[in-house]
Design a protein around this motif. Structure first.
Motif, PDB file in Angstrom:
ATOM      1  N   ALA A  86       0.823  -1.201   0.000  1.00 29.69           N
ATOM      2  CA  ALA A  86       0.000   0.000   0.000  1.00 29.69           C
ATOM      3  C   ALA A  86       0.861   1.257   0.000  1.00 29.69           C
ATOM      4  CB  ALA A  86      -0.929  -0.005   1.221  1.00 29.69           C
ATOM      5  N   LEU A  87       1.940   1.222   0.761  1.00 28.03           N
ATOM      6  CA  LEU A  87       2.807   2.402   0.835  1.00 28.03           C
ATOM      7  C   LEU A  87       3.486   2.675  -0.502  1.00 28.03           C
ATOM      8  CD1 LEU A  87       4.225   4.427   3.005  1.00 28.03           C
ATOM      9  CD2 LEU A  87       6.194   3.011   2.454  1.00 28.03           C
ATOM     10  N   TRP A  88       4.073   1.642  -1.118  1.00 27.67           N
ATOM     11  CA  TRP A  88       4.763   1.834  -2.399  1.00 27.67           C
ATOM     12  C   TRP A  88       3.788   2.301  -3.472  1.00 27.67           C
ATOM     13  CZ3 TRP A  88       9.952   1.422  -3.654  1.00 27.67           C
ATOM     14  CH2 TRP A  88      10.797   0.937  -2.654  1.00 27.67           C
ATOM     15  N   ALA A  89       2.571   1.780  -3.481  1.00 24.51           N
ATOM     16  CA  ALA A  89       1.594   2.172  -4.496  1.00 24.51           C
ATOM     17  C   ALA A  89       1.158   3.615  -4.312  1.00 24.51           C
ATOM     18  CB  ALA A  89       0.380   1.242  -4.434  1.00 24.51           C
ATOM     19  N   ALA A  90       1.125   4.093  -3.087  1.00 24.29           N
ATOM     20  CA  ALA A  90       0.608   5.430  -2.811  1.00 24.29           C
ATOM     21  C   ALA A  90       1.666   6.522  -2.886  1.00 24.29           C
ATOM     22  CB  ALA A  90      -0.027   5.447  -1.411  1.00 24.29           C
ATOM     23  N   SER A  91       2.924   6.162  -3.094  1.00 27.89           N
ATOM     24  CA  SER A  91       4.023   7.128  -2.999  1.00 27.89           C
ATOM     25  C   SER A  91       4.526   7.550  -4.368  1.00 27.89           C
ATOM     26  CB  SER A  91       5.179   6.529  -2.185  1.00 27.89           C
ATOM     27  OG  SER A  91       4.755   6.137  -0.897  1.00 27.89           O
ATOM     28  N   ASP A  92       4.722   8.855  -4.518  1.00 27.37           N
ATOM     29  CA  ASP A  92       5.395   9.381  -5.718  1.00 27.37           C
ATOM     30  C   ASP A  92       6.911   9.310  -5.573  1.00 27.37           C
ATOM     31  OD1 ASP A  92       2.968  10.565  -7.140  1.00 27.37           O
ATOM     32  OD2 ASP A  92       2.835  11.521  -5.168  1.00 27.37           O
ATOM     33  N   ILE A  93       7.367   9.495  -4.335  1.00 26.85           N
ATOM     34  CA  ILE A  93       8.792   9.473  -4.022  1.00 26.85           C
ATOM     35  C   ILE A  93       8.967   8.530  -2.838  1.00 26.85           C
ATOM     36  CG2 ILE A  93      10.810  10.878  -3.426  1.00 26.85           C
ATOM     37  CD1 ILE A  93       8.923  13.328  -4.219  1.00 26.85           C
ATOM     38  N   VAL A  94       9.999   7.711  -2.870  1.00 25.17           N
ATOM     39  CA  VAL A  94      10.265   6.781  -1.777  1.00 25.17           C
ATOM     40  C   VAL A  94      11.649   7.076  -1.202  1.00 25.17           C
ATOM     41  CG1 VAL A  94      10.563   4.365  -1.103  1.00 25.17           C
ATOM     42  CG2 VAL A  94       8.791   4.996  -2.760  1.00 25.17           C
ATOM     43  N   PHE A  95      11.692   7.263   0.123  1.00 29.45           N
ATOM     44  CA  PHE A  95      12.949   7.423   0.838  1.00 29.45           C
ATOM     45  C   PHE A  95      13.284   6.093   1.504  1.00 29.45           C
ATOM     46  CE2 PHE A  95      12.804  12.289   1.820  1.00 29.45           C
ATOM     47  CZ  PHE A  95      12.969  12.548   0.467  1.00 29.45           C
ATOM     48  N   LYS A  96      14.475   5.571   1.247  1.00 28.08           N
ATOM     49  CA  LYS A  96      14.921   4.340   1.872  1.00 28.08           C
ATOM     50  C   LYS A  96      16.354   4.480   2.362  1.00 28.08           C
ATOM     51  CE  LYS A  96      14.554   0.223   0.282  1.00 28.08           C
ATOM     52  NZ  LYS A  96      14.355  -0.356   1.655  1.00 28.08           N
ATOM     53  N   VAL A  97      16.771   3.540   3.208  1.00 25.09           N
ATOM     54  CA  VAL A  97      18.161   3.474   3.647  1.00 25.09           C
ATOM     55  C   VAL A  97      18.908   2.487   2.764  1.00 25.09           C
ATOM     56  CG1 VAL A  97      19.728   2.978   5.557  1.00 25.09           C
ATOM     57  CG2 VAL A  97      17.507   4.043   6.019  1.00 25.09           C
ATOM     58  N   ARG A  98      18.563   1.231   2.849  1.00 21.90           N
ATOM     59  CA  ARG A  98      19.189   0.204   2.009  1.00 21.90           C
ATOM     60  C   ARG A  98      18.538   0.180   0.632  1.00 21.90           C
ATOM     61  NH1 ARG A  98      23.700  -2.906   4.105  1.00 21.90           N
ATOM     62  NH2 ARG A  98      23.580  -2.747   6.373  1.00 21.90           N
ATOM     63  N   GLY A  99      19.301  -0.290  -0.349  1.00 23.86           N
ATOM     64  CA  GLY A  99      18.756  -0.415  -1.687  1.00 23.86           C
ATOM     65  C   GLY A  99      17.576  -1.382  -1.717  1.00 23.86           C
ATOM     66  N   PRO A 100      16.664  -1.234  -2.662  1.00 23.33           N
ATOM     67  CA  PRO A 100      15.461  -2.089  -2.698  1.00 23.33           C
ATOM     68  C   PRO A 100      15.801  -3.528  -3.050  1.00 23.33           C
ATOM     69  CG  PRO A 100      15.582  -0.732  -4.667  1.00 23.33           C
ATOM     70  CD  PRO A 100      16.692  -0.262  -3.768  1.00 23.33           C
ATOM     71  N   THR A 101      15.058  -4.436  -2.443  1.00 23.82           N
ATOM     72  CA  THR A 101      15.177  -5.851  -2.788  1.00 23.82           C
ATOM     73  C   THR A 101      14.388  -6.118  -4.076  1.00 23.82           C
ATOM     74  OG1 THR A 101      13.223  -6.454  -1.503  1.00 23.82           O
ATOM     75  CG2 THR A 101      15.351  -6.443  -0.349  1.00 23.82           C
ATOM     76  N   THR A 102      14.493  -7.347  -4.583  1.00 25.61           N
ATOM     77  CA  THR A 102      13.758  -7.710  -5.791  1.00 25.61           C
ATOM     78  C   THR A 102      12.250  -7.566  -5.575  1.00 25.61           C
ATOM     79  OG1 THR A 102      15.507  -9.267  -6.419  1.00 25.61           O
ATOM     80  CG2 THR A 102      13.360  -9.546  -7.476  1.00 25.61           C
ATOM     81  N   ASP A 103      11.781  -7.959  -4.394  1.00 24.62           N
ATOM     82  CA  ASP A 103      10.353  -7.832  -4.098  1.00 24.62           C
ATOM     83  C   ASP A 103       9.932  -6.364  -4.039  1.00 24.62           C
ATOM     84  OD1 ASP A 103      10.115 -10.554  -3.989  1.00 24.62           O
ATOM     85  OD2 ASP A 103      10.314 -10.671  -1.800  1.00 24.62           O
ATOM     86  N   GLU A 104      10.788  -5.523  -3.506  1.00 23.97           N
ATOM     87  CA  GLU A 104      10.450  -4.101  -3.423  1.00 23.97           C
ATOM     88  C   GLU A 104      10.474  -3.452  -4.797  1.00 23.97           C
ATOM     89  OE1 GLU A 104      11.800  -2.653   1.015  1.00 23.97           O
ATOM     90  OE2 GLU A 104      13.374  -3.041  -0.453  1.00 23.97           O
ATOM     91  N   VAL A 105      11.402  -3.868  -5.653  1.00 27.53           N
ATOM     92  CA  VAL A 105      11.424  -3.342  -7.032  1.00 27.53           C
ATOM     93  C   VAL A 105      10.121  -3.696  -7.739  1.00 27.53           C
ATOM     94  CG1 VAL A 105      12.559  -3.506  -9.277  1.00 27.53           C
ATOM     95  CG2 VAL A 105      13.945  -3.365  -7.203  1.00 27.53           C
ATOM     96  N   ALA A 106       9.602  -4.877  -7.451  1.00 21.87           N
ATOM     97  CA  ALA A 106       8.343  -5.300  -8.083  1.00 21.87           C
ATOM     98  C   ALA A 106       7.178  -4.413  -7.662  1.00 21.87           C
ATOM     99  CB  ALA A 106       8.049  -6.758  -7.727  1.00 21.87           C
ATOM    100  N   LEU A 107       7.264  -3.770  -6.502  1.00 20.78           N
ATOM    101  CA  LEU A 107       6.195  -2.899  -6.017  1.00 20.78           C
ATOM    102  C   LEU A 107       6.276  -1.491  -6.606  1.00 20.78           C
ATOM    103  CD1 LEU A 107       6.203  -3.848  -2.224  1.00 20.78           C
ATOM    104  CD2 LEU A 107       4.576  -4.602  -3.965  1.00 20.78           C
ATOM    105  N   MET A 108       7.343  -1.166  -7.303  1.00 22.03           N
ATOM    106  CA  MET A 108       7.508   0.172  -7.849  1.00 22.03           C
ATOM    107  C   MET A 108       6.691   0.337  -9.126  1.00 22.03           C
ATOM    108  SD  MET A 108      11.603   0.805  -7.202  1.00 22.03           S
ATOM    109  CE  MET A 108      11.461   2.570  -7.418  1.00 22.03           C
TER     110      MET A 108
END
Length: 548
Positions: A86-108
């Motif tokens: 829900a967070l990734w879908a609702a965000s125009d910009i994402v702030f993270k510390v570590r680089g995204p995992t494969t699962d997180e890239v899929a949510l972009m």
């Protein structure tokens, strides 16, 4: 697995692709990397981001490990969203510390922006995945650190400082004695000897921390220019008996020659036998960590000694380091933790959030909540590794003006004569000074020829006092004028004694004189009193600045 696409319906949340582009929503997901306790923004930074016009959404529980609860984020004005999708879908910009995992890239989703540590040179597959998603990615680790205006956004520096501090704390925890020397009724405790290999940001932080704990600190770096910084923090700079410049690009050290490395190993071997604690910080971007401490050096160390390998995540500077573990080998504790920064999660998260806020200021100078990734901006160009699906890393070389025009301009100014007779500025200045002194001498002679003898003696003292005062102030740096003048004003107020002598005959007298000298003396007393008390007041304030 369901992926967050622009038109995906999420209960209670309008997808980012459908929402208006002004203002944009910054999303902060919970970090999923094992052992990562940091969070990309903190409540204090949330308030500042909202003032820039952004909306801020935080995944529920994102700040728990860093002691930032959901309630604190809500109080700061952030929206708390349950679930990463829900967070990734609702965000125009994402702030993270570590680089995204494969699962997180899929949510972009397409058009989204990501700000995070990426390490593009070490993660080519991640770069391809991000480009395929047609997103814009700003790698905070790719910031051009040589730019002075980029210092406020330099997350590498802020996080390295935390890691250097924590490395000393871990060393103290594993060490069996005090750091500072002590003499007690029970006996004498010698101070610990600490050697720090590498005097970058992390190394300097470690030097300052170890020195403040009372240890004898020594340090070495391939860059000779950091020697003064080591000494200023209370350490001793240990030189390698080999002359070679070690400065590399972007503020990092370079790979040294084999001759230098051999001389360096000999110096390290000597230090290993003498010191109690070794902290290594050596890293070269895009390469495995150089091996500085060999197994033979570890065997030569005293039992109970400690090695803290800050480069463990990149393979380690010690041959016996086991990344992520603290092990004992040959009687020496070797600490290879890869989460030193996360062990101070609240502090490191606060500093990182400040870095990202400063970056947001650069991306949103209009303060309307919409970022502008300006590729003409040298700092932003260096940060941007993918833009709208295209890989833009490494950044193109910055546009540099032709140096010839810059050099020619000052040359013309220096060569230009000041006067009409071809004289340079220095002879003209000397001539002007001679004329000024000649005129002053003539005026002084005219006054002396016609003035009474008593007046002439006072006038001579006055002129000499003015000259001496001028020369004293002229030869002092402008930064010291305030303390200098405050003290001299207070001391020179002895003139009040002369004024009191002038007015004393008519103090209490029935017929008070009405001559000009007496009134001037009275005015002098008033002005000198202001000068005197003001001088001491300013001096007191100046001294207070240096008191703890």
């Amino acid at each position: 697995m369901q992926t967050g696409v622009p038109n995906q319906a999420v209960p209670g949340i309008t997808p980012a692709a459908v929402t208006p582009k002004s203002p944009q929503r910054i999303g902060v997901p919970r970090e999923v990397f094992p052992g990562e306790k940091r969070v990309a923004t903190v409540p204090e930074a949330v308030e500042k981001l909202i003032k820039l016009g952004f909306k801020v959404a935080v995944e529920s529980g994102a700040g728990d490990a860093a002691n930032f609860s959901d309630e604190v984020y809500r109080a700061a004005g952030a929206e708390v969203i349950i679930g990463a999708a829900a967070l990734w879908a609702a965000s125009d910009i994402v702030f993270k510390v570590r680089g995204p995992t494969t699962d997180e890239v899929a949510l972009m989703h397409e058009g989204q922006a990501l700000v995070s540590f990426i390490w593009p040179a070490q993660n080519p597959e991640l770069m391809q995945q991000l480009a395929a998603k047609k997103v814009t990615v700003l790698a905070i680790d790719a910031l051009p650190r040589t730019l002075s205006r980029a210092q406020k956004m330099d997350a590498l520096t802020s996080q390295a400082g935390v890691a250097g501090y924590r490395a000393v704390i871990e060393a103290a925890n594993a060490f069996g004695r005090f750091f500072s020397g002590q003499i007690t009724a029970a006996g004498k405790v010698p101070p610990a000897k600490v050697f720090i290999a590498g005097a970058g940001v992390a190394g300097l932080a470690a030097i300052g921390t170890a020195a403040s704990l009372g240890a004898i600190v020594r340090a070495n770096d391939t860059r000779a220019e950091v020697a003064d910084q080591v000494v200023s923090l209370g350490g001793e700079f240990v030189k390698v008996d080999f002359v070679e410049e070690g400065s590399g690009g972007g503020g990092y050290a370079k790979v040294m020659s084999e001759g230098f490395q051999q001389a360096q190993r000999e110096m390290y071997a000597k230090q290993a036998k003498d010191v109690d604690i070794i902290i290594t910080t050596a890293l070269i971007p895009g390469r495995p960590a150089p091996k500085l401490i060999t197994a033979e050096m570890v065997r030569s160390m005293k039992p109970g000694s400690v090695i803290v390998d800050m480069a463990a995540e990149q393979g380690g500077n010690c041959e016996l380091t086991e990344p992520g573990q603290a092990v004992v080998k040959h009687g020496v504790t070797i600490v290879g933790y890869t989460d030193l920064v996360s062990r101070l999660a609240k502090q490191s998260s606060t500093l990182y959030a400040s870095n990202l806020f400063r970056l947001s200021e650069e991306l949103c100078k209009t303060k309307d909540g919409v970022i502008n990734v300006n590729m003409e901006d040298e700092a932003i160009r260096g940060l941007t590794v993918t833009k709208d699906g295209s890989i833009t890393w490494p950044a193109p070389a910055p546009k540099v003006a032709a140096p010839a025009a810059v050099v020619a301009k000052p040359a013309a100014v220096v060569a230009k004569p000041k006067g009409g007779h071809g004289q340079s500025s220095e002879p003209a200045s000397g001539t002007s000074m001679a004329i000024m002194f000649g005129v002053a001498a003539a005026v002084f002679w005219l006054i002396g020829a016609s003035a009474p003898a008593a007046f002439l003696s006072h006038f001579t003292v006055f002129i000499l006092a003015c000259f001496v005062g001028y020369m004293v102030v002229w030869n002092v740096k402008p930064a010291l004028h305030t303390p200098l003048m405050s003290v001299t004003n207070a001391i020179s107020s002895i003139i009040a004694i002369g004024a009191l002598v002038q007015v004393s005959p008519w103090v209490g007298a029935a017929d008070r004189p009405n001559d000009l000298i007496s009134w001037v003396a009275a005015a002098a007393i008033v002005l000198t009193a202001i000068n005197m008390f003001g001088g001491f007041a300013v001096t007191q304030r100046m001294l207070a600045m240096f008191r703890k």
